[in-house]
Design a protein around this motif. Structure first.
Motif, short mmCIF file in Angstrom:
data_model
loop_
_atom_site.label_atom_id
_atom_site.label_comp_id
_atom_site.label_asym_id
_atom_site.label_seq_id
_atom_site.Cartn_x
_atom_site.Cartn_y
_atom_site.Cartn_z
N HIS A 52 0.83 -1.20 0.00
CA HIS A 52 0.00 0.00 0.00
C HIS A 52 0.87 1.26 0.00
O HIS A 52 2.09 1.18 0.17
N VAL A 53 0.21 2.39 -0.21
CA VAL A 53 0.87 3.70 -0.14
C VAL A 53 0.07 4.60 0.77
O VAL A 53 -1.11 4.35 1.04
N VAL A 54 0.69 5.65 1.26
CA VAL A 54 0.01 6.68 2.03
C VAL A 54 0.13 7.97 1.24
O VAL A 54 1.23 8.38 0.86
N ILE A 55 -1.03 8.58 0.98
CA ILE A 55 -1.12 9.75 0.11
C ILE A 55 -1.51 10.96 0.93
O ILE A 55 -2.41 10.88 1.79
N ALA A 56 -0.88 12.10 0.66
CA ALA A 56 -1.28 13.36 1.31
C ALA A 56 -2.64 13.76 0.74
O ALA A 56 -2.77 13.93 -0.47
N GLY A 57 -3.63 13.91 1.60
CA GLY A 57 -4.96 14.25 1.15
C GLY A 57 -5.21 15.74 1.03
O GLY A 57 -6.12 16.17 0.34
N ASP A 58 -4.38 16.54 1.72
CA ASP A 58 -4.56 17.99 1.71
C ASP A 58 -3.19 18.63 1.90
O ASP A 58 -2.60 18.51 2.98
N ALA A 59 -2.70 19.28 0.88
CA ALA A 59 -1.37 19.90 0.94
C ALA A 59 -1.25 20.91 2.07
O ALA A 59 -0.17 21.15 2.59
N GLY A 60 -2.37 21.50 2.49
CA GLY A 60 -2.35 22.49 3.55
C GLY A 60 -2.51 21.92 4.95
O GLY A 60 -2.38 22.63 5.93
#
Length: 81
Positions: A52-60
């Motif tokens: 799996h991967v972990v993705i940034a959902g909100d750059a802020g």
């Protein structure tokens, strides 16, 4: 996006799951919610694991993270959103 006003897409995506690395931008899909089905999202990889991967959902907001499948266009379950 390409073909819309003549401008190229502002993102450079990695679609090769075998070469994913932290910092890559991926195109991911949210599954399990008809409102989002088929809609592409862009996110930065924060973690890369074998399955799996972990993705940034909100750059802020660095606390917003989504777990996705490790494939060319990761899939994130709607209950993660």
């Amino acid at each position: 996006m390409q073909g819309m006003g003549g401008d190229d897409c502002p993102f450079e995506f990695n679609f090769d799951a075998a070469t994913f690395k932290v910092g890559d931008t991926v195109s991911y899909r949210v599954v399990g919610n008809s409102m989002f089905d088929g809609m592409p999202f862009a996110g930065e990889l924060l973690e890369v694991h074998d399955d799996h991967v972990v993705i940034a959902g909100d750059a802020g907001d660095p606390s917003v993270r989504y777990r996705g499948t490790r494939e060319s266009r990761p899939q994130v379950q709607a209950d993660e959103i």
